[in-house]
Scaffold this motif. Structure first.
Motif, PDB file in Angstrom:
ATOM      1  N   ALA A  81       6.686  58.251  21.775  1.00 45.63           N
ATOM      2  CA  ALA A  81       7.839  58.215  20.871  1.00 45.63           C
ATOM      3  C   ALA A  81       7.780  57.059  19.887  1.00 45.63           C
ATOM      4  N   GLY A  82       6.873  56.084  20.140  1.00 45.08           N
ATOM      5  CA  GLY A  82       6.710  54.983  19.198  1.00 45.08           C
ATOM      6  C   GLY A  82       7.353  53.680  19.609  1.00 45.08           C
ATOM      7  N   ILE A  83       7.466  53.408  20.910  1.00 46.25           N
ATOM      8  CA  ILE A  83       8.117  52.164  21.348  1.00 46.25           C
ATOM      9  C   ILE A  83       7.313  50.933  20.933  1.00 46.25           C
ATOM     10  N   ILE A  84       5.990  51.020  20.931  1.00 47.17           N
ATOM     11  CA  ILE A  84       5.193  49.882  20.460  1.00 47.17           C
ATOM     12  C   ILE A  84       5.417  49.670  18.970  1.00 47.17           C
ATOM     13  N   GLU A  85       5.365  50.733  18.194  1.00 39.12           N
ATOM     14  CA  GLU A  85       5.560  50.629  16.747  1.00 39.12           C
ATOM     15  C   GLU A  85       6.931  50.036  16.409  1.00 39.12           C
ATOM     16  N   ILE A  95       4.471  45.549  28.693  1.00 41.81           N
ATOM     17  CA  ILE A  95       3.670  44.915  27.652  1.00 41.81           C
ATOM     18  C   ILE A  95       4.380  43.670  27.149  1.00 41.81           C
ATOM     19  N   PHE A  96       3.664  42.545  27.159  1.00 44.15           N
ATOM     20  CA  PHE A  96       4.145  41.307  26.550  1.00 44.15           C
ATOM     21  C   PHE A  96       3.523  41.172  25.168  1.00 44.15           C
ATOM     22  N   LEU A  97       4.304  40.639  24.220  1.00 34.78           N
ATOM     23  CA  LEU A  97       3.796  40.343  22.881  1.00 34.78           C
ATOM     24  C   LEU A  97       4.255  38.959  22.453  1.00 34.78           C
ATOM     25  N   ILE A 130      -3.044  55.022  30.801  1.00 31.03           N
ATOM     26  CA  ILE A 130      -1.931  54.476  30.019  1.00 31.03           C
ATOM     27  C   ILE A 130      -2.288  53.142  29.373  1.00 31.03           C
ATOM     28  N   PHE A 131      -3.195  52.385  30.011  1.00 31.70           N
ATOM     29  CA  PHE A 131      -3.660  51.126  29.427  1.00 31.70           C
ATOM     30  C   PHE A 131      -4.401  51.399  28.113  1.00 31.70           C
ATOM     31  N   LEU A 132      -5.266  52.391  28.128  1.00 29.73           N
ATOM     32  CA  LEU A 132      -6.048  52.706  26.939  1.00 29.73           C
ATOM     33  C   LEU A 132      -5.163  53.273  25.833  1.00 29.73           C
ATOM     34  N   LEU A 133      -4.197  54.094  26.187  1.00 31.28           N
ATOM     35  CA  LEU A 133      -3.285  54.625  25.175  1.00 31.28           C
ATOM     36  C   LEU A 133      -2.561  53.497  24.446  1.00 31.28           C
ATOM     37  N   ALA A 134      -2.050  52.537  25.206  1.00 33.84           N
ATOM     38  CA  ALA A 134      -1.362  51.402  24.591  1.00 33.84           C
ATOM     39  C   ALA A 134      -2.321  50.569  23.749  1.00 33.84           C
ATOM     40  N   GLN A 135      -3.533  50.385  24.231  1.00 33.37           N
ATOM     41  CA  GLN A 135      -4.533  49.622  23.477  1.00 33.37           C
ATOM     42  C   GLN A 135      -4.857  50.297  22.151  1.00 33.37           C
ATOM     43  N   LEU A 136      -5.012  51.615  22.175  1.00 35.30           N
ATOM     44  CA  LEU A 136      -5.331  52.350  20.952  1.00 35.30           C
ATOM     45  C   LEU A 136      -4.218  52.216  19.909  1.00 35.30           C
ATOM     46  N   ILE A 137      -2.979  52.235  20.371  1.00 35.40           N
ATOM     47  CA  ILE A 137      -1.849  52.078  19.447  1.00 35.40           C
ATOM     48  C   ILE A 137      -1.841  50.680  18.845  1.00 35.40           C
ATOM     49  N   ILE A 195      24.434  45.009  28.642  1.00 33.22           N
ATOM     50  CA  ILE A 195      23.232  45.742  29.032  1.00 33.22           C
ATOM     51  C   ILE A 195      23.145  46.996  28.176  1.00 33.22           C
ATOM     52  N   GLU A 196      22.186  47.031  27.292  1.00 28.09           N
ATOM     53  CA  GLU A 196      22.064  48.137  26.346  1.00 28.09           C
ATOM     54  C   GLU A 196      20.985  49.126  26.784  1.00 28.09           C
ATOM     55  N   ALA A 197      21.125  50.364  26.322  1.00 29.64           N
ATOM     56  CA  ALA A 197      20.143  51.409  26.596  1.00 29.64           C
ATOM     57  C   ALA A 197      19.010  51.285  25.588  1.00 29.64           C
ATOM     58  N   ALA A 198      17.847  50.885  26.053  1.00 36.23           N
ATOM     59  CA  ALA A 198      16.690  50.686  25.186  1.00 36.23           C
ATOM     60  C   ALA A 198      15.470  50.468  26.072  1.00 36.23           C
ATOM     61  N   ASP A 199      14.300  50.269  25.426  1.00 34.29           N
ATOM     62  CA  ASP A 199      13.075  50.104  26.202  1.00 34.29           C
ATOM     63  C   ASP A 199      12.199  48.949  25.729  1.00 34.29           C
ATOM     64  N   ALA A 200      12.757  48.092  24.885  1.00 34.04           N
ATOM     65  CA  ALA A 200      12.033  46.889  24.497  1.00 34.04           C
ATOM     66  C   ALA A 200      13.019  45.836  24.028  1.00 34.04           C
ATOM     67  N   LEU A 201      12.593  44.596  24.134  1.00 31.54           N
ATOM     68  CA  LEU A 201      13.387  43.451  23.697  1.00 31.54           C
ATOM     69  C   LEU A 201      12.528  42.557  22.809  1.00 31.54           C
ATOM     70  N   TYR A 202      13.179  41.912  21.845  1.00 34.28           N
ATOM     71  CA  TYR A 202      12.488  41.015  20.924  1.00 34.28           C
ATOM     72  C   TYR A 202      13.401  39.839  20.630  1.00 34.28           C
ATOM     73  N   THR A 203      12.813  38.647  20.496  1.00 35.25           N
ATOM     74  CA  THR A 203      13.623  37.489  20.111  1.00 35.25           C
ATOM     75  C   THR A 203      12.767  36.387  19.504  1.00 35.25           C
ATOM     76  N   LYS A 204      13.444  35.557  18.698  1.00 37.58           N
ATOM     77  CA  LYS A 204      12.899  34.293  18.223  1.00 37.58           C
ATOM     78  C   LYS A 204      13.633  33.118  18.856  1.00 37.58           C
ATOM     79  N   GLU A 205      14.650  33.437  19.647  1.00 34.08           N
ATOM     80  CA  GLU A 205      15.464  32.404  20.280  1.00 34.08           C
ATOM     81  C   GLU A 205      14.720  31.760  21.453  1.00 34.08           C
TER      82      GLU A 205
END
Length: 244
Positions: A131-135, A109-111, A194-201, A84-94
């Motif tokens: 802080a740029g979590i989406i980026e 947010i799902f991507l 907060i929805f609009l902020l994420a959308q704008l990013i 269990i790591e300290a972070a705020d997003a996960l990504y995988t191709k698995e």
């Protein structure tokens, strides 16, 4: 346990779900389906609730110690799935690796891409967004950004998310028309969307296919936990995975 059905058109091999607060074993004020250990719920109840959830998944979910950062963990074939790591997003191709984000007002947010070859899950509070979590999460994705589709889960709505000048200032450094996401109040505060902020990013990167039902955790107490509403409360989970 119960899930909330989000309206999001994705490739057939992409599965996702968002839990509600209903159907578990936790007692008040965590009633009923709390999935977080860190909120001081009885750990036996959290374990039981997670077991109910994992019965609906192809494997145990990957959980994070969420810290309102811009840190992303990429899950590969060599990853330790029990860490269990300290972070705020996960990504995988698995395949068949469920990525879990916990929230109780912050925006999940799902991507995924249009081919269903990669997925991400983001815990997006205002600190993480500024802080740029989406980026940071998008940087993990390969291919054209315009081929990515997003989905917003339940979060605190724009009529209830009161913030100070410091939050507005945090977004002033970003290259987005951020002021449209804030509405000044008579108390010298602001109501933030907060929805609009994420959308704008996301729009800044050419991502315009966004499923956004703008479900409000604060106003829908029958379905969702809300930290702003209750302070001492549980957490829902938003989970996405590639099935094949």
């Amino acid at each position: 346990m119960s899930f909330f059905s989000l309206d999001w058109s994705v490739p057939e091999n992409i599965s996702f779900l968002t839990t509600t607060r209903n159907g578990g074993v936790s007692k008040s004020p965590f009633d009923q389906f709390n999935l977080a250990f860190h909120v001081n719920d009885d750990s036996k109840h959290v374990i039981a609730n997670r077991a109910l959830l994992h019965n609906q998944l192809p494997a145990k979910a990957i959980w994070l110690a969420q810290i309102h950062s811009n840190k992303v963990i990429e899950i590969t074939a060599d990853s330790d799935l029990n860490l269990i790591e300290a972070a705020d997003a996960l990504y995988t191709k698995e395949k068949n690796i469920p990525l879990a984000i916990m929230t109780a007002d912050c925006l999940p947010i799902f991507l995924t891409d249009i081919d269903g070859t990669q997925v991400g899950a983001i815990h997006a509070g205002w600190r993480g967004l500024s802080a740029g979590i989406i980026e940071s999460t998008l940087a993990c994705f390969s291919g054209e950004m315009s081929n990515i589709t997003a989905c917003f889960g339940p979060a605190i709505g724009p009529d209830h998310f009161e913030v100070g000048e410091d939050v507005v200032a945090a977004f002033s450094q970003m290259n987005i028309p951020y002021l449209q996401a804030f509405k000044a109040t008579k108390r010298g505060k602001y109501l933030a969307n907060i929805f609009l902020l994420a959308q704008l990013i996301l729009n800044k990167f050419g991502i315009t296919c966004i499923a956004n039902q703008q479900l409000c955790t604060f106003s829908q107490s029958d379905l969702f936990y809300s930290y702003r509403r209750e302070n001492l409360t549980g957490r829902m989970a938003s989970i996405i995975w590639i099935t094949q």
